[in-house]
Design a protein around this motif. Structure first.
Motif, PDB file in Angstrom:
ATOM      1  N   ALA A  32      50.381  28.313 -15.454  1.00 58.57           N
ATOM      2  CA  ALA A  32      50.246  28.315 -16.747  1.00 58.57           C
ATOM      3  C   ALA A  32      51.816  28.663 -17.634  1.00 58.57           C
ATOM      4  O   ALA A  32      51.955  27.873 -18.540  1.00 58.57           O
ATOM      5  CB  ALA A  32      49.357  29.544 -17.301  1.00 58.57           C
ATOM      6  N   VAL A  33      52.535  29.311 -16.948  1.00 66.47           N
ATOM      7  CA  VAL A  33      54.061  29.624 -17.152  1.00 66.47           C
ATOM      8  C   VAL A  33      54.531  28.336 -17.146  1.00 66.47           C
ATOM      9  O   VAL A  33      55.481  27.957 -18.106  1.00 66.47           O
ATOM     10  CB  VAL A  33      54.657  30.781 -16.391  1.00 66.47           C
ATOM     11  CG1 VAL A  33      56.229  30.750 -16.781  1.00 66.47           C
ATOM     12  CG2 VAL A  33      53.823  32.019 -16.739  1.00 66.47           C
ATOM     13  N   ALA A  34      54.636  27.473 -16.045  1.00 65.02           N
ATOM     14  CA  ALA A  34      55.384  26.416 -15.877  1.00 65.02           C
ATOM     15  C   ALA A  34      54.781  25.264 -16.953  1.00 65.02           C
ATOM     16  O   ALA A  34      55.645  24.498 -17.298  1.00 65.02           O
ATOM     17  CB  ALA A  34      55.009  25.905 -14.666  1.00 65.02           C
ATOM     18  N   TYR A  83      66.644  28.909 -24.194  1.00 65.71           N
ATOM     19  CA  TYR A  83      66.560  27.288 -24.287  1.00 65.71           C
ATOM     20  C   TYR A  83      65.818  27.190 -25.531  1.00 65.71           C
ATOM     21  O   TYR A  83      66.058  26.148 -26.128  1.00 65.71           O
ATOM     22  CB  TYR A  83      66.057  26.998 -23.024  1.00 65.71           C
ATOM     23  CG  TYR A  83      65.676  25.435 -23.161  1.00 65.71           C
ATOM     24  CD1 TYR A  83      66.369  24.501 -22.614  1.00 65.71           C
ATOM     25  CD2 TYR A  83      64.469  24.771 -23.559  1.00 65.71           C
ATOM     26  CE1 TYR A  83      66.044  23.116 -22.752  1.00 65.71           C
ATOM     27  CE2 TYR A  83      64.101  23.385 -23.930  1.00 65.71           C
ATOM     28  CZ  TYR A  83      65.031  22.638 -23.270  1.00 65.71           C
ATOM     29  OH  TYR A  83      64.874  21.435 -23.310  1.00 65.71           O
ATOM     30  N   ALA A  84      64.866  28.004 -25.787  1.00 64.04           N
ATOM     31  CA  ALA A  84      63.861  27.549 -27.047  1.00 64.04           C
ATOM     32  C   ALA A  84      64.867  28.162 -28.290  1.00 64.04           C
ATOM     33  O   ALA A  84      64.888  27.527 -29.340  1.00 64.04           O
ATOM     34  CB  ALA A  84      62.679  28.596 -27.002  1.00 64.04           C
ATOM     35  N   ALA A  85      65.842  28.868 -28.345  1.00 66.55           N
ATOM     36  CA  ALA A  85      66.588  29.219 -29.305  1.00 66.55           C
ATOM     37  C   ALA A  85      67.559  28.273 -29.747  1.00 66.55           C
ATOM     38  O   ALA A  85      68.151  28.027 -30.898  1.00 66.55           O
ATOM     39  CB  ALA A  85      67.341  30.494 -29.125  1.00 66.55           C
ATOM     40  N   ILE A  86      68.104  27.644 -28.545  1.00 68.87           N
ATOM     41  CA  ILE A  86      69.196  26.360 -28.954  1.00 68.87           C
ATOM     42  C   ILE A  86      68.715  25.075 -29.209  1.00 68.87           C
ATOM     43  O   ILE A  86      69.114  24.300 -29.431  1.00 68.87           O
ATOM     44  CB  ILE A  86      70.080  26.472 -27.716  1.00 68.87           C
ATOM     45  CG1 ILE A  86      69.481  26.296 -26.620  1.00 68.87           C
ATOM     46  CG2 ILE A  86      70.729  27.836 -27.706  1.00 68.87           C
ATOM     47  CD1 ILE A  86      70.488  25.714 -25.436  1.00 68.87           C
ATOM     48  N   GLY A  87      67.174  24.963 -28.559  1.00 63.88           N
ATOM     49  CA  GLY A  87      66.711  23.717 -28.645  1.00 63.88           C
ATOM     50  C   GLY A  87      65.581  23.544 -29.721  1.00 63.88           C
ATOM     51  O   GLY A  87      65.921  23.757 -30.978  1.00 63.88           O
ATOM     52  N   PRO A  88      64.011  23.502 -29.436  1.00 67.83           N
ATOM     53  CA  PRO A  88      63.166  23.228 -30.386  1.00 67.83           C
ATOM     54  C   PRO A  88      63.010  24.486 -31.306  1.00 67.83           C
ATOM     55  O   PRO A  88      62.183  24.499 -32.183  1.00 67.83           O
ATOM     56  CB  PRO A  88      61.936  23.004 -29.618  1.00 67.83           C
ATOM     57  CG  PRO A  88      62.415  23.679 -28.279  1.00 67.83           C
ATOM     58  CD  PRO A  88      63.797  23.586 -28.105  1.00 67.83           C
ATOM     59  N   GLY A  89      63.336  25.816 -30.720  1.00 70.93           N
ATOM     60  CA  GLY A  89      63.165  26.818 -31.485  1.00 70.93           C
ATOM     61  C   GLY A  89      61.923  27.517 -31.337  1.00 70.93           C
ATOM     62  O   GLY A  89      61.111  26.912 -30.335  1.00 70.93           O
ATOM     63  N   PRO A  90      61.760  28.787 -31.466  1.00 75.79           N
ATOM     64  CA  PRO A  90      60.780  29.619 -31.021  1.00 75.79           C
ATOM     65  C   PRO A  90      59.343  29.007 -31.512  1.00 75.79           C
ATOM     66  O   PRO A  90      59.410  28.587 -32.840  1.00 75.79           O
ATOM     67  CB  PRO A  90      61.024  31.156 -31.685  1.00 75.79           C
ATOM     68  CG  PRO A  90      62.451  31.143 -31.546  1.00 75.79           C
ATOM     69  CD  PRO A  90      62.832  29.482 -32.098  1.00 75.79           C
ATOM     70  N   GLY A  91      58.419  29.170 -30.814  1.00 74.13           N
ATOM     71  CA  GLY A  91      56.917  28.784 -31.288  1.00 74.13           C
ATOM     72  C   GLY A  91      55.939  29.227 -30.631  1.00 74.13           C
ATOM     73  O   GLY A  91      56.023  30.242 -29.853  1.00 74.13           O
ATOM     74  N   VAL A  92      54.509  28.928 -30.899  1.00 75.38           N
ATOM     75  CA  VAL A  92      53.468  29.382 -30.093  1.00 75.38           C
ATOM     76  C   VAL A  92      53.586  29.160 -28.667  1.00 75.38           C
ATOM     77  O   VAL A  92      53.547  30.190 -27.772  1.00 75.38           O
ATOM     78  CB  VAL A  92      52.064  28.590 -30.511  1.00 75.38           C
ATOM     79  CG1 VAL A  92      50.864  28.915 -29.884  1.00 75.38           C
ATOM     80  CG2 VAL A  92      51.915  28.762 -31.864  1.00 75.38           C
ATOM     81  N   ARG A  93      54.429  28.094 -27.974  1.00 79.68           N
ATOM     82  CA  ARG A  93      54.368  28.003 -26.581  1.00 79.68           C
ATOM     83  C   ARG A  93      55.295  29.006 -26.051  1.00 79.68           C
ATOM     84  O   ARG A  93      55.176  29.293 -24.976  1.00 79.68           O
ATOM     85  CB  ARG A  93      55.011  26.670 -26.322  1.00 79.68           C
ATOM     86  CG  ARG A  93      54.047  25.471 -26.679  1.00 79.68           C
ATOM     87  CD  ARG A  93      54.713  24.055 -26.008  1.00 79.68           C
ATOM     88  NE  ARG A  93      54.774  24.105 -24.630  1.00 79.68           N
ATOM     89  CZ  ARG A  93      55.311  23.114 -24.186  1.00 79.68           C
ATOM     90  NH1 ARG A  93      55.688  21.952 -24.729  1.00 79.68           N
ATOM     91  NH2 ARG A  93      55.573  22.944 -22.631  1.00 79.68           N
ATOM     92  N   SER A  94      56.475  29.333 -26.827  1.00 80.91           N
ATOM     93  CA  SER A  94      57.321  30.234 -26.489  1.00 80.91           C
ATOM     94  C   SER A  94      56.696  31.654 -26.335  1.00 80.91           C
ATOM     95  O   SER A  94      56.859  32.511 -25.334  1.00 80.91           O
ATOM     96  CB  SER A  94      58.569  30.438 -27.359  1.00 80.91           C
ATOM     97  OG  SER A  94      59.106  29.198 -27.229  1.00 80.91           O
TER      98      SER A  94
END
Length: 373
Positions: free
Chosen positions: A81-83, A23-34
């Motif tokens: 925390a994961v959620a 989801y992160a790869a096709i959406g907002p992209g990887p980041g600190v939250r990921s």
């Protein structure tokens, strides 16, 4: 209680991790939250991969142990925390692990209450974050699917616990069977030692007493008694060697036919005195070792304890089975209790489907044994 299915949490963590990263790869992209999302899932995987002893101790101290409640609370915090770090919302499925794992620690009631609480908590989150969610099909569907997942998780835990308990009962039953088998084998060996070695030692004692008594009066009779004692010793040695070689079931390990062994038994116990007579009628179908053991027991008791002057052994091979009778004119058993030999003989006959009858009076004793073919 140790979890019977420890792989389920790891599978769910892996599936949610892959889904979240995709989801992160096709959406907002990887980041600190990921990165935090992935790190917390790895921490949960490590937490559920090890066994936590049920005890109390200093948290994080060397060799510390943790109570189940502390480990469970830590897991719930990490799931929250994961959620919070998962923008896809996939991680909410992980909360079905809370009632699932609680089942193994506290049982069905706590698991059901916790599962209902998780469903209610998800409904509360929707109420706070999504206006009018109760009229939107996708959120109703999510809530129903989550509730179904909770029900399935509790059912799976119940099945796993029952299977673990059944396995424990089976192991206990197998241990009891092994113990009973060992006891039965010990009893069988004890009977064999008594009926074979014990009989021959008794016969040796009788013949040596005779040899000593006649040493100065009848040299030939004394020598014959010594020869009979030597025969009994050799016979005992042969039977001990046979038992050591086989250590197996006794049912059909007897000689090819019992006519000659019974004749030899009577001859060597009688020692030529004519006190013991043997009569055999009918046709032997197959050798019955238990019949020979019964003759040994009856003759040994009659010769050793009864004081009889006449002992008669009758063997009848009939249509339904064989019948052995050992009768003497001795003084009977009196108030004496049955010894290990007769108890062992009764057990032998019980295993062979036969019967033992013992009648004793002041004028003699009659032992009757019946063995079916």
């Amino acid at each position: 209680m140790t979890r019977p299915v420890p792989w389920i949490p790891s599978v769910l963590y892996g599936a949610v991790l892959l889904g979240g990263l995709y989801y992160a790869a096709i959406g907002p992209g990887p980041g600190v939250r990921s990165a935090g999302f992935a790190g917390l899932l790895c921490a949960l995987t490590v937490l559920d991969a090890r066994e936590w002893p049920v005890a109390s101790g200093a948290l994080f101290a060397p060799g510390a142990v943790f109570a189940p409640g502390a480990v469970f609370a830590l897991r719930a915090v990490l799931l929250g925390a994961v959620a919070a770090l998962d923008p896809s919302g996939l991680s909410r499925v992980l909360f079905v692990l809370l009632p699932f794992l609680a089942f193994f620690v506290w049982g069905r009631t706590v698991s059901v209450v916790l599962g209902a609480g998780c469903v209610a908590a998800l409904a509360g989150v929707f109420t706070v974050r999504v206006p009018h969610w109760e009229v939107r099909a996708e959120y109703i569907s999510d809530l129903l699917m989550f509730a179904l997942g909770v029900v399935l998780a509790i059912a799976m835990a119940a099945v796993a616990v029952r299977e673990q308990q059944a396995r424990a009962r089976l192991e206990g039953t197998l241990a009891q069977v092994a113990e009973l088998s060992a006891a039965r084998e010990r009893n069988r060996l004890a009977r064999d030692i008594h009926d074979s070695l014990g009989h021959h030692l008794t016969a040796i004692g009788i013949q040596l007493e005779k040899a000593e008594a006649f040493a100065s009066l009848d040299a030939a009779g004394s020598a014959q008694a010594v020869a009979h004692a030597r025969w009994s010793a050799n016979r005992a040695l042969d039977e001990v060697r046979a038992s050591v070689r086989t250590l197996g079931p006794e049912a059909e390990s007897g000689p090819a036919g019992l006519g000659r062994p019974l004749t030899d038994l009577v001859h060597h116990l009688d020692g030529g005195s004519g006190r013991i007579t043997l009569e055999v009628s009918g046709t032997e179908r197959r050798p019955l070792l238990v019949l020979y053991r019964a003759a040994q027991e009856g003759l040994t008791n009659a010769c050793r304890h009864s004081g009889a002057t006449q002992i008669r052994v009758d063997v009848a091979y009939e249509e339904q089975g064989a019948v052995l009778r050992v009768a003497d004119n001795g003084g009977g058993l009196g108030t004496a209790e049955e010894g290990f030999g007769l108890a062992g003989l009764r057990e032998r006959l019980r295993l062979a489907g036969g019967s033992v009858e013992l009648r004793s009076s002041a004028t003699g004793t009659v032992l009757t044994v019946r063995v079916p073919w």
